[in-house]
Design a protein around this motif. Structure first.
Motif: not given
Length: 422
Positions: A171, A175, A177, A362, A365-366
């Motif tokens: 990665t 973050e 991402s 996104w 991950q959230h």
């Protein structure tokens, strides 16, 4: 004793496996019987394949009760029997291996069932039977392939089976991402849509018209369809309503693409999107279908399929995805929530898939932001739909404008109503 108690005891388990093996062998044998009965030298049919599957099951069962060497001996013995049968057939100028390989696979499926891999065996028998039954169709497709298309197919397999597994699971970015392996998957998904659409266009119905071009073109770019069809409507104004229906239908494919992409990268978001996307899909298809029925006999040339495997375009999309991911991240960090939605709207005009993938990743991950992700994707869909409607209104003939207004108007209204009520 109920049925579940019977199945769960050793004898019941054996009977269940025997029945499944019999069914698996019968399915493959029925296909072979149907497709090779005219050949006087055919090697086996319904009874033979059923017995082969049962034999494999019994060999696997006995191996579990004795020693694994029994399984090895049974498999080698069966291969020897097949080799002898093939040698005899070869002496008679019959050199095909399809039936022999089918027999070996059937024997192996019987062993799988004995080891209680029943679901895997049933999935395999579906694939095997499908491949066996599509002999004429597959041969017809191969005959139609050009050198460029064959090269594209080989490249696709190399990318999917060799390059993608070798990419590092590494990665980078804010973050973390952005993931290298995920980028590989994204490129593969884009190539799959593109290559699949190309094949459908090439091997689809010979009488290709506006409807087929719109549906398949929607796999590439519904915005491209809007631009092309609006321009063509000026050349053939009498087909304006059909071209308008085609633009709306191509856009409906976009809705399906959004759901598939979200399902791959963030399934919880896809579940939340299922209702609004279904409603928007329905409200786009119905008016388009009505417009199409009014001009059912209107046909025109199809869109040229183009490059079968546009790797450059897929790599460009990966770059666009990275840019969209960074843009959305910094807009969430630095801007107000309303400006984040404005960013999604602007990005959606350029490409709906990039904003969908970026937002889905996104959201994965959230987990507390699934609802916001849904709203961002819907916002991008609205802006993309408004842009295509604007293209239709500016470049299209009156009949196309009416058809586009009906379709996109209902889609946008349905989506906005859902956002207000949710």
């Amino acid at each position: 004793m109920n049925i579940f108690e019977i199945i769960n005891n050793p004898f019941g388990t054996f009977v269940l496996g025997l029945l499944v093996a019999t069914g698996v062998g019968s399915i493959i044998g029925l296909e072979r019987e149907f497709n090779t009965h005219h050949d006087v030298a055919h090697l086996g049919g319904l009874r033979t394949f059923t017995l082969i599957a049962v034999t494999g099951f019994i060999v696997g069962t006995l191996a579990q009760q004795t020693h694994v060497y029994f399984l090895l001996a049974g498999l080698l013995g069966f291969i020897g029997l097949l080799s002898t049968a093939y040698y005899i057939q070869a002496l008679n100028q019959r050199l095909g291996l399809t039936t022999e390989l089918g027999m070996l696979l059937t024997f192996s499926l019987g062993i799988l069932i004995a080891y209680k891999f029943i679901q895997e065996a049933l999935a395999a028998v579906v694939v095997i039977t499908t491949i066996l039954s599509l002999k004429e169709q597959l041969h017809g497709i191969v005959k139609k392939l050009t050198q460029e298309e064959m090269s594209a197919f080989i490249k696709f397999i190399i990318l999917a089976l060799l390059v993608l597994p070798l990419l590092p699971n590494q990665t980078f970015g804010p973050e973390n991402s952005i993931n290298v392996k995920d980028l590989g998957w994204i490129v593969l998904v884009v190539l799959t849509f593109s290559f699949g659409g190309y094949l459908l266009l090439k091997f689809g119905t010979p009488n290709k018209g506006i409807l087929l071009s719109a549906l398949i073109g929607g796999l590439f770019s519904s915005t491209m369809i809007a631009w092309i069809f609006a321009s063509r409507s000026r050349e053939k104004p009498e087909y304006g309503a059909v071209y308008g229906a085609g633009i709306v239908l191509a856009s409906s494919v976009m809705l399906v693409r959004v759901f598939i992409l979200c399902s791959i990268f963030a399934f919880p978001v896809a579940k939340l999107l299922l209702l609004p996307l279904s409603l928007m899909l329905f409200t786009s298809i119905v008016p388009a279908f009505i417009s199409w029925r009014k001009e059912e006999k209107a046909q025109t040339g199809a869109i040229v399929a183009g490059n079968p495997l546009d790797v450059k375009n897929a790599l460009f999309f990966a770059g666009l995805y990275i840019a969209t991911t960074l843009l959305m991240y910094y807009s969430r960090e630095w801007l107000s929530e309303s400006m984040v939605y404005a960013t999604a709207a602007v990005t959606g005009i350029a490409d709906i898939d990039a904003i969908t993938l970026s937002t889905a990743k996104w959201a994965s991950q959230h987990t507390d932001q699934h609802r916001m992700a849904v709203n961002l994707i819907l916002t991008a869909i609205f802006s993309n739909s408004i842009f295509k409607l604007s293209v239709s209104l500016i470049r299209g003939v009156p009949a196309l404008k009416i058809a586009a207004l009906k379709g996109f108007g209902l889609v946008i209204a349905t989506g906005l109503l859902y956002l207000l009520l949710s």
